[in-house]
Structures are given as structure tokens and as C-alpha cells.
Design an enzyme around this catalytic site. Structure first.
Site, short mmCIF file in Angstrom:
data_model
loop_
_atom_site.label_atom_id
_atom_site.label_comp_id
_atom_site.label_asym_id
_atom_site.label_seq_id
_atom_site.Cartn_x
_atom_site.Cartn_y
_atom_site.Cartn_z
N LEU A 173 13.81 46.21 13.41
CA LEU A 173 13.73 44.81 13.83
C LEU A 173 15.10 44.15 13.74
CD1 LEU A 173 13.37 41.60 12.88
CD2 LEU A 173 12.21 42.47 14.90
N TYR A 213 17.06 57.47 6.07
CA TYR A 213 16.17 58.24 5.19
C TYR A 213 15.93 57.47 3.89
CZ TYR A 213 14.78 61.89 1.86
OH TYR A 213 14.14 62.62 0.89
N ARG A 224 29.98 55.54 7.95
CA ARG A 224 30.44 55.86 6.60
C ARG A 224 30.87 54.60 5.84
NH1 ARG A 224 34.58 60.57 6.42
NH2 ARG A 224 35.81 59.17 7.75
N ALA A 280 21.50 45.40 6.18
CA ALA A 280 21.55 45.44 7.65
C ALA A 280 22.94 45.74 8.21
CB ALA A 280 21.02 44.15 8.26
N ALA A 281 23.86 46.18 7.37
CA ALA A 281 25.18 46.55 7.88
C ALA A 281 25.05 47.69 8.90
CB ALA A 281 26.09 46.97 6.73
N GLY A 282 24.30 48.72 8.53
CA GLY A 282 24.12 49.84 9.45
C GLY A 282 23.29 49.48 10.66
N ASP A 283 22.27 48.64 10.47
CA ASP A 283 21.41 48.24 11.59
C ASP A 283 22.21 47.44 12.63
OD1 ASP A 283 19.41 49.28 9.95
OD2 ASP A 283 18.88 47.31 9.14
#
Length: 311
Positions: free
Chosen positions: A41, A178, A238, A267-270
Site C-alpha cells: 500500500l 521477507y 542496501r 517505508a524507505a524500501g517501499d
């Protein structure tokens, strides 16, 4: 094999599949700020903001018929996200999680989600038209968390949908995300991931998650494994280090953007994934897409919570 080149003159239709939960952000004084969030989301919101009227972004999930679910849908609609594939299951509730952050901005999550409506997203009679509609989308996006919360039956139905969508030239995008607590065992998780990876065109991976799930010794081992699956574009996120990319035999390394103070890495990666995907669909190169991803992620980690205010 489909590449993430621009999708042509027509407005692309993108469906993101997963779970949104009630979010509680614990403040320094112990009080709680309530909002909503979830990996796919979060990506859907940032993707909708990045694409604007250049794409149709729809979210695929199951919610309850409660006031929190009503509020979620209202917010999504305000962000330009389509709700046609959102199921509302009577008597059910969304999941809930609490974010606790330390002095360095690193986060710890506490979850209440075992009875969440999304667990029946692909198993109810109401799911039939949703599953039938998905193969007609140009891009399907899901994550490792999606795989976990759908359960065995839901995952099987998702895989059949991915196969049909690819036969119709859809691009399949996967973020590994994961979370060990969502799985009965690491072996179950590995089996679920391996069952979908042969159908993925763009893999957006967090290195730590790949090492925890598959035990890869280094980044090169990750790239070699995904080459065996036939994934044409692989992105290794990374954190504050450089992003590594392999795309159709080419290698890219793009540095992250430095920030003075990290407030919250939620949410940095999202957000990186959203900006990366948007730039690629709009014709940008993998390096340009990673730069866009780093730029947005650097803004997100300087604000509390998963979703920062609109610019």
C-alpha cells in the site's frame, strides 16, 4: 521475458496486491499516533503520486466493513488509487501494527494480524471477479509479505494469475520483503518464494532479507541465483549503501543520498521501489530509476510514519 520499457501511448494499468493495516506510531512521550500503512500500500501511494495521470494505479486487498476500513478507502481514493478490486468482507477487520523507533531511527514492529480480512483475499466467492480481472493489467506488483498473508490456497491462485498475466504480456514486479514471523518455517517461505520467482520480470530486493531467507554469502550470489530464475532485472537495495542493479546483462551501481538526520526508516524500501518502478515505466534507465528511488527514500526517512505528506 518482459522488460520494464515504457508501456506505449495508452495509460498503463497497475495493480498492487497486498495488505494495509492500522498503523500506530509510538511517540517519545509514549502516546500513539494512528494512521494506516503496509508495504504494497505504501508503494501504491508513492507510485500513484509519481505517475499522476500517466497511469491507473489500483490496490488489491480485502478489508472489513468497519470504520477503519472505511477510512482506509477514503484515503486511498484521495491519493488517486482505484478501489474496484478491494473486497469488503462483512464482520471482518484489518490487521494492526505498532512502530517503535530508537534514537537512530531504526524501527521495531509489533503486529496483530492473524485474523485480518486479507487472509481470505483470494479464497472467497467475491475473489473470483478480482482474479479474473488481474491478467488484463499491464503491471502486477506484490511482495513477500503478500505471499505470507495470502496463505497456501491464496498463493496458488496468485501463481495461476501471474502465469495468465504474463501470457498477456503483463510485467510482474516483486519486492522480497521477507518477514520470518509471518511464516511457519524458513523452508515454507523458501518454497513459496521459489514458486513465484520464475514469473518475475523485475525483482526489488533488500539484501538483508535475501541473506536471511536463502543464506546468500554476498551480492554476487544473489545475482547468480536470480539469473537462474531468469529474472531480467534485479535491484539490490542496501539502505545507505549503493544500490546494485543487473538488467539484461548490464551492471549499475548508484549511490544513496545522504541525509543529516534519520527520523524513521519505515517505508524507505517501499518508497524506493515506487519511484524506481515509476521512472522505469516512464522511460528512465535503471540508473535514473535508482536515483529517483534514493531521492524519494531520503525524504521518507526524515519523517515519522510510512507516508509523508504530499509535496
Amino acid at each position: 521475458m518482459n522488460t520494464l520499457s515504457p508501456l506505449g501511448p495508452n495509460t498503463p494499468r497497475i495493480a498492487l496486491i497486498g495488505e494495509c493495516m492500522i498503523e500506530l506510531q509510538q511517540r517519545a512521550d509514549g502516546s500513539l499516533q494512528q494512521s494506516f500503512g503496509g508495504d504494497t500500500l505504501n508503494t501504491a501511494v508513492y507510485l500513484s503520486r509519481a505517475m499522476g495521470d500517466k497511469a491507473q494505479v489500483d490496490y488489491v486487498t480485502a478489508l472489513g466493513d468497519d470504520s477503519f476500513s472505511d477510512a482506509m478507502c477514503q484515503i486511498w481514493r484521495s491519493e488517486g488509487i482505484g478501489l474496484d478490486l478491494v473486497q469488503r468482507l462483512p464482520g471482518r477487520l484489518p490487521g494492526l501494527y505498532c512502530i517503535q523507533t530508537d534514537a537512530h531511527g531504526e524501527r521495531r514492529f509489533l503486529y496483530w494480524r492473524n485474523e485480518a480480512a486479507v487472509r481470505d483475499c483470494f479464497t472467497t466467492p467475491a475473489a473470483e471477479p478480482v482474479l479474473a480481472a488481474l491478467p488484463d493489467y499491464d503491471v502486477l506488483y506484490f511482495s513477500g509479505i503478500t505471499l505470507a498473508v495470502l496463505g497456501m490456497q491464496g498463493r496458488a491462485r496468485l501463481i495461476r494469475t501471474l502465469v495468465e498475466a504474463r501470457q498477456r504480456d503483463a510485467r510482474i514486479v516483486f519486492d522480497n520483503n521477507y518477514r520470518p514471523r509471518l511464516w511457519a518455517s524458513v523452508e515454507e517461505a523458501r518454497g513459496a518464494y521459489r514458486s513465484v520467482l520464475p514469473y518475475v520480470d523485475l525483482a526489488l530486493l533488500t539484501v538483508d532479507d535475501e541473506q536471511a531467507l536463502f543464506g546468500f554469502a554476498d551480492c554476487e550470489s544473489v545475482f547468480e541465483a536470480y539469473a537462474q530464475f531468469g529474472t531480467p532485472e534485479v535491484v539490490l537495495k542496501r539502505g545507505a549503501e549503493t544500490c546494485l542493479i543487473r538488467c539484461e546483462g548490464e551492471a549499475f551501481e548508484v549511490p544513496a543520498q545522504k541525509v543529516d538526520k534519520v527520523i524513521d526508516t519505515t517505508a524507505a524500501g517501499d518508497s524506493f521501489s515506487a519511484a524506481y518502478l515509476a521512472k522505469r515505466l516512464l522511460g528512465g534507465s535503471p540508473a535514473e530509476a535508482a536515483e529517483a528511488g534514493h531521492r524519494l527514500a531520503s525524504q521518507v526517512i526524515q519523517c515519522p510514519g510510512a507516508l509523508i505528506p504530499k509535496a
